[in-house]
Design a protein around this motif. Structure first.
Motif, mmCIF file in Angstrom:
data_model
loop_
_atom_site.group_PDB
_atom_site.id
_atom_site.type_symbol
_atom_site.label_atom_id
_atom_site.label_comp_id
_atom_site.label_asym_id
_atom_site.label_seq_id
_atom_site.Cartn_x
_atom_site.Cartn_y
_atom_site.Cartn_z
ATOM 1 N N LYS A 107 10.672 7.843 -4.352
ATOM 2 C CA LYS A 107 12.103 7.817 -4.073
ATOM 3 C C LYS A 107 12.895 7.453 -5.322
ATOM 4 O O LYS A 107 13.944 8.063 -5.616
ATOM 5 N N GLU A 108 12.409 6.473 -6.085
ATOM 6 C CA GLU A 108 13.101 6.069 -7.302
ATOM 7 C C GLU A 108 12.995 7.140 -8.387
ATOM 8 O O GLU A 108 13.957 7.381 -9.121
ATOM 9 N N LEU A 109 11.843 7.786 -8.505
ATOM 10 C CA LEU A 109 11.688 8.848 -9.503
ATOM 11 C C LEU A 109 12.652 9.994 -9.233
ATOM 12 O O LEU A 109 13.179 10.615 -10.166
ATOM 13 N N LEU A 122 9.810 -1.433 -10.394
ATOM 14 C CA LEU A 122 8.812 -1.867 -9.421
ATOM 15 C C LEU A 122 7.727 -2.623 -10.172
ATOM 16 O O LEU A 122 7.149 -2.106 -11.128
ATOM 17 N N VAL A 123 7.488 -3.839 -9.751
ATOM 18 C CA VAL A 123 6.490 -4.699 -10.385
ATOM 19 C C VAL A 123 5.473 -5.088 -9.329
ATOM 20 O O VAL A 123 5.840 -5.551 -8.244
ATOM 21 N N LEU A 162 -2.127 3.820 -5.750
ATOM 22 C CA LEU A 162 -0.907 4.259 -5.069
ATOM 23 C C LEU A 162 -1.189 4.799 -3.672
ATOM 24 O O LEU A 162 -0.337 5.435 -3.060
ATOM 25 N N ASN A 163 -2.403 4.566 -3.196
ATOM 26 C CA ASN A 163 -2.757 4.880 -1.813
ATOM 27 C C ASN A 163 -2.624 6.367 -1.494
ATOM 28 O O ASN A 163 -2.104 6.753 -0.455
ATOM 29 N N SER A 210 0.795 -1.226 0.000
ATOM 30 C CA SER A 210 0.000 0.000 0.000
ATOM 31 C C SER A 210 0.830 1.280 0.000
ATOM 32 O O SER A 210 1.521 1.573 -0.964
ATOM 33 N N ASN A 211 0.799 2.053 1.098
ATOM 34 C CA ASN A 211 1.464 3.354 1.107
ATOM 35 C C ASN A 211 2.977 3.234 0.948
ATOM 36 O O ASN A 211 3.645 4.189 0.529
ATOM 37 N N GLU A 212 3.556 2.075 1.264
ATOM 38 C CA GLU A 212 4.991 1.874 1.052
ATOM 39 C C GLU A 212 5.332 1.936 -0.435
ATOM 40 O O GLU A 212 6.437 2.351 -0.811
ATOM 41 N N ILE A 213 4.394 1.528 -1.273
ATOM 42 C CA ILE A 213 4.630 1.515 -2.714
ATOM 43 C C ILE A 213 4.822 2.940 -3.227
ATOM 44 O O ILE A 213 5.781 3.230 -3.945
ATOM 45 N N MET A 214 3.936 3.846 -2.842
ATOM 46 C CA MET A 214 4.043 5.230 -3.290
ATOM 47 C C MET A 214 5.353 5.857 -2.827
ATOM 48 O O MET A 214 6.049 6.523 -3.599
ATOM 49 N N ASP A 215 5.715 5.628 -1.595
ATOM 50 C CA ASP A 215 6.968 6.181 -1.070
ATOM 51 C C ASP A 215 8.161 5.669 -1.877
ATOM 52 O O ASP A 215 9.082 6.429 -2.194
#
Length: 300
Positions: A15-17, A100-101, A111-112, A6-11
């Motif tokens: 960060k990668e972007l 990220l897959v 992306l929560n 969930s919210n970890e995905i958006m973070d």
């Protein structure tokens, strides 16, 4: 490899972007303009290559799963925007090195963002050169949106936007003919079993229950790998093949382990052709001029 929720995905995506130097590629079934704008704002302006690939079926737009406006926004803000109609993947790739897959679409819920987030899972992986070749193939088979194609799509969207019917609608042939994916391998579970076209019937190769709405099932079937394979195979054979040679081609394409026997392949092909007839797929004509079934593309 850590699993993100969930919210970890958006973070993790943000960060990668922030780290991107050369390129960002986003592949997503659904895409909302507000979410795309936010992700775009996290990318350094010096990044030269930004590519977006979206499923972009007409019924996705009408149901609000994807915003039509992402096309114009993307083009005006330096993105190459591509569309397919068979896409289910959700992948974010930075500099052709990290990816990220998972299950998270480019939407607020995916992306929560906000209060209505879905429970999603994803993981970051190192991207190998072979993976990049496969991903490039997804883009190569897709439709690159330009101003003319966008105008055509908008005209069709505006015509049906106010209709009550929201399922089973598709772009017209001027758009559909632009999408010619190459299906080089199939698994046996992607081929149809015996069926009855009755309400409640489960089509496992589509992962779909038939609710009596033939137009809805027809549109789902239209973008199945087996139907796309059939169209592609017919195109490569001057638009016409007989059952025997089509069965041999299908047998060579199926890669399941263990591989089905030829008699099983013939049965699955017979099921496929019967479903095409019962759903009245406009692109295909099936007849028997010399005892053997002939399968050909209409108006090839």
């Amino acid at each position: 490899m850590a699993i993100l929720f969930s919210n970890e995905i958006m973070d993790a995506v943000v960060k990668e972007l922030h780290k991107a130097i050369d390129s960002v590629q986003i592949i997503t079934a659904y895409c909302k303009e507000k979410t795309l704008k936010y992700l775009d704002s996290q990318i350094n302006t010096e990044v030269k290559e930004k590519k977006l690939l979206v499923r972009f079926r007409l019924d996705d737009i009408l149901k609000g799963s994807t915003d039509f406006e992402i096309l114009r926004y993307g083009i005006e803000h330096g993105w190459e925007v591509y569309v397919r109609f068979d896409l289910h993947a959700k992948t974010y790739i930075v500099d052709n090195k990290r990816g990220l897959v998972g299950s998270a679409n480019v939407t607020n819920s995916g992306l929560n963002i906000g209060k209505s987030g879905n429970m999603e899972m994803a993981a970051f992986v190192d991207v190998e050169p072979g993976d990049i070749d496969k991903i490039s193939g997804l883009f190569n088979d897709a439709i690159l949106i330009d101003s003319d194609i966008m105008t055509n799509l908008k005209k069709q969207y505006d015509l049906v936007e106010k209709e009550e019917r929201k399922e089973g609608l598709s772009w017209d042939n001027s758009i559909l003919k632009l999408f010619n994916p190459h299906i080089n391998a199939l698994f046996s579970y992607e081929l149809p079993d015996d069926f009855e076209l009755k309400s409640g019937e489960y089509f496992s190769f589509l992962d779909e229950f038939f609710d009596g709405n033939k137009d809805k099932l027809k549109e789902i079937f239209r973008w199945s790998n087996i139907y796309l394979w059939l169209l592609d195979t017919l195109r490569k054979n001057d638009g016409c093949m007989y059952f025997g040679e089509l069965s041999a081609s299908l047998h060579n394409t199926v890669v399941s382990d263990p591989k089905p026997y030829r008699k099983d392949i013939k049965k699955m092909l017979a099921n496929l052709l019967r479903l095409i007839e019962e759903l009245e797929m406009e692109e295909i004509v099936i007849d028997r001029p010399n005892y053997s079934q002939r399968i050909r593309m209409k108006n090839y």
